[in-house]
Design a protein around this motif. Sequence first.
Motif, PDB file in Angstrom:
ATOM      1  N   ASP A   1       0.805  -1.178   0.020  1.00  0.00           N
ATOM      2  CA  ASP A   1       0.034  -0.168   0.163  1.00  0.00           C
ATOM      3  C   ASP A   1       0.831   1.312   0.192  1.00  0.00           C
ATOM      4  OD1 ASP A   1       0.839  -0.027   2.532  1.00  0.00           O
ATOM      5  OD2 ASP A   1      -0.800  -0.049   3.641  1.00  0.00           O
TER       6      ASP A   1
ATOM      7  N   ALA B   1       2.610   2.796   1.994  1.00  0.00           N
ATOM      8  CA  ALA B   1       2.739   3.326   3.375  1.00  0.00           C
ATOM      9  C   ALA B   1       3.244   4.747   3.239  1.00  0.00           C
ATOM     10  CB  ALA B   1       3.471   2.359   4.082  1.00  0.00           C
ATOM     11  N   LEU B   2       3.118   5.562   2.513  1.00  0.00           N
ATOM     12  CA  LEU B   2       3.461   7.226   2.338  1.00  0.00           C
ATOM     13  C   LEU B   2       2.745   7.752   3.605  1.00  0.00           C
ATOM     14  CD1 LEU B   2       3.452   7.792  -1.397  1.00  0.00           C
ATOM     15  CD2 LEU B   2       5.478   7.694  -0.113  1.00  0.00           C
ATOM     16  N   TYR B   3       3.362   8.432   4.418  1.00  0.00           N
ATOM     17  CA  TYR B   3       2.879   9.003   5.520  1.00  0.00           C
ATOM     18  C   TYR B   3       1.787  10.026   5.060  1.00  0.00           C
ATOM     19  CZ  TYR B   3       7.115   6.844   6.995  1.00  0.00           C
ATOM     20  OH  TYR B   3       8.157   5.904   7.042  1.00  0.00           O
ATOM     21  N   PRO B   4       0.605  10.053   5.570  1.00  0.00           N
ATOM     22  CA  PRO B   4      -0.327  10.697   4.973  1.00  0.00           C
ATOM     23  C   PRO B   4      -0.257  12.182   5.238  1.00  0.00           C
ATOM     24  CG  PRO B   4      -1.394   9.550   6.626  1.00  0.00           C
ATOM     25  CD  PRO B   4      -0.005   8.805   6.106  1.00  0.00           C
ATOM     26  N   HIS B   5       0.383  12.426   6.322  1.00  0.00           N
ATOM     27  CA  HIS B   5       0.282  14.078   6.820  1.00  0.00           C
ATOM     28  C   HIS B   5       1.498  14.621   6.370  1.00  0.00           C
ATOM     29  CE1 HIS B   5       2.731  11.184   9.451  1.00  0.00           C
ATOM     30  NE2 HIS B   5       3.276  12.221   9.812  1.00  0.00           N
ATOM     31  N   MET B   6       2.624  13.938   5.720  1.00  0.00           N
ATOM     32  CA  MET B   6       3.802  14.679   5.241  1.00  0.00           C
ATOM     33  C   MET B   6       3.546  14.795   3.605  1.00  0.00           C
ATOM     34  SD  MET B   6       6.915  12.559   6.912  1.00  0.00           S
ATOM     35  CE  MET B   6       6.943  12.028   8.798  1.00  0.00           C
TER      36      MET B   6
ATOM     37  N   TYR C   1      12.682  11.370   4.905  1.00  0.00           N
ATOM     38  CA  TYR C   1      12.246  10.859   6.214  1.00  0.00           C
ATOM     39  C   TYR C   1      13.489   9.788   6.663  1.00  0.00           C
ATOM     40  CZ  TYR C   1      10.482   9.097  10.579  1.00  0.00           C
ATOM     41  OH  TYR C   1      10.160   8.969  12.066  1.00  0.00           O
TER      42      TYR C   1
ATOM     43  N   LEU D   1       0.805  16.133  -0.895  1.00  0.00           N
ATOM     44  CA  LEU D   1       0.686  15.179   0.002  1.00  0.00           C
ATOM     45  C   LEU D   1       0.245  14.158  -0.992  1.00  0.00           C
ATOM     46  CD1 LEU D   1      -1.751  17.200   2.317  1.00  0.00           C
ATOM     47  CD2 LEU D   1       0.550  16.408   2.980  1.00  0.00           C
TER      48      LEU D   1
ATOM     49  N   SER E   1      -1.872  12.016  -0.734  1.00  0.00           N
ATOM     50  CA  SER E   1      -3.433  11.937  -1.255  1.00  0.00           C
ATOM     51  C   SER E   1      -3.726  12.709  -2.755  1.00  0.00           C
ATOM     52  CB  SER E   1      -4.239  12.158  -0.178  1.00  0.00           C
ATOM     53  OG  SER E   1      -4.106  13.703   0.262  1.00  0.00           O
TER      54      SER E   1
ATOM     55  N   ARG F   1      11.656   6.918  -1.735  1.00  0.00           N
ATOM     56  CA  ARG F   1      11.799   7.211  -0.217  1.00  0.00           C
ATOM     57  C   ARG F   1      12.655   5.846   0.081  1.00  0.00           C
ATOM     58  NH1 ARG F   1       6.778   6.537   3.903  1.00  0.00           N
ATOM     59  NH2 ARG F   1       6.928   4.429   3.000  1.00  0.00           N
TER      60      ARG F   1
END
Lengths: 364, 278
Positions: A88, A90-95, A103, A135, A137, A151
């Motif tokens: 999925d 797993a990209l951090y949704p808030h960054m 990161y 972002l 999203s 990443r």
Amino acid sequence: MTIVPQSFLSLQDLTKAFGKVIAVDKVSLHIEKGKFFALLGPSGCGKTTTLRLVAGLEKPSSGRIFIDGRDVTALPPQKRDVAMVFQDYALYPHMTLRQNIGYPLKVRGFPKKSIATRVEEVAEHLMIADILDRLPSQVSGGQQQRAAVARAIVHAPKIFLFDEPLSNLDAKLRLEARAFLKHLQKELGITTVYVTHDQAEAMAMADEIGVMFAGRVVQVGSPLELYRYPKNRDVAAFIGNPPMNILPGRLEPKAGGSQFSGEGYTLFFESIHVLEDTRAYLGFRPEQAQLMCDLKDSGIPAQLYAVQPLGSEVLITLLVGTETVYVKLYSESLPALPDLVRVKVDPSRLYLFDSTGACIKVPK
Amino acid sequence: MDVKAIFYKIIFVIFVVLITSFFLLPILWLVAAPFSAQATLRVTIPSVVTVKNFCAIFRNTFAVRALFLNSILIAGGTMFGVTLFATLAAYAISRLNIRGRDIFAYLLVLFSSVVTGTAAMVPVFLLLYYLKLIDSYLGVIFVLIGGLLPTGIFLMRDFVESLPKSYEESALVSGAHPWQVFRDVAIPILRPGMMVLAVWAFVQAWGDFLIPLIVIRSPSKMPAPVAIYSFYTEGGTPVLTLISAYSLLYAIPVVILYLLVNWRYGFRFFGGIKGGGK
């Protein structure tokens, strides 16, 4: 005494049990530096668990893992110097993508300036430089995938781990991403373990494939080795597009060889010797079979089920008894076929599997 | 539209109006009464709007201190404590693979709802007495945190469970320490849940009467729900003008807090990652 293995990534008798369920059963793998290794198998065969063991996200019940000559079995994930791309992403949704990609460098305490430069550089390379401030999203699935890969490569890890990274992409993007990942892997030369249930993906991308069934690695080899010399029926029936046709029957000893009898046909094998009448399986590749319209011809009698034109080839589905058989004809025009046909395969192209499923005859 | 449908529509509207007015009346009173010179328990639009009641309240330093210092300290401290501990505990309960952790979580809530409240007052008082926390803000805050924590953990657990593990795993593999993962990845994504929890805890502590009444001895430390009794005459009759004005002031911080969190995060009592977390 532990013997430090020669290969770059080495799994020795790795076992992982969840309660009574053994997910990974004495898996031993040796992967050379810079190789693209695919772990292939149906869902639930333990391939993802194996990958997670390498990443350190699961603790093995027994066995050891070596990376670059170092025993990492007891190390937590953050000390293994590997990178993983999740199914999925797993990209951090808030960054933003920029923060996401940076990161791994940030947690390693790199100075801000060099993080910024390195992120730009990697993003440029993966052609996502213009969307770095969005972002996750706000970008497409393909772009998310590239960001996840960015990443993973940003800190130049020793090993690259992929957990079905293409399964969330649509068919067209998947083909594109395959080429992109393979190219990138060759370019960077990072040892890669790639988990997939899609044999076409594994065949197309990997230098070497390990096929897993029920927690065990059944066979390891180059894509062509697996295609030509499957060790057993499971591997044969898993690899190829469509996979190998397998027909059940009986094998009995005959003067000078053995005779295989299936649904309405018999075949004689000179070089095969069996002691007694036994269950066996006949195998042949869809692309190596021919269809004979004349019923007087020898061959496997079959009933026509469906004809699917695919452009450069025609895929024909047949029924032999109750078994489905695929035949691939390299023809652009649709052949006119009667309802009953004969399937003919060059005897040297035939495979035979014994009652346990082990391969006892491969093409010369 | 046929007759039947219209009929049902009328019934529905009457029903809604009845329900709404039932709940709206006290609020109307709360808004109208403070500005009236002669407030009664009836909702009347004041003929002369006055702010004298508020002036009277602001002259009462005891009540002002209770509302703007004591209540804020107690509710704020409880909010901070509940949010912090509930988040940590919920995270641990959700992420650690302990046998029977689900049963543990349910028992936690069950027991706390059985043993809480008045039944626990005597032991709580004794406990605080031996800890020398009687008549201190900390005593009230501790008791409130203890009382709210089980439900808080339960509420928070739902948010943590809905956070995909792959975020944390990805951060771990990226080289982050577990505490970095918690700080950089889990906390920011859980923030909406934490905000809901914080407001909930604040409101609970803000409105609590019993515990400060029992624990706090000196008038200078009493929070607003206790201090509101200073607006009774010596004979025990409530001075409605002052009580209504004080109540209005008392309600404002909670309303503001709610609006703030709602505007920033949106209120949700269930988990789930809304794309981007904005």
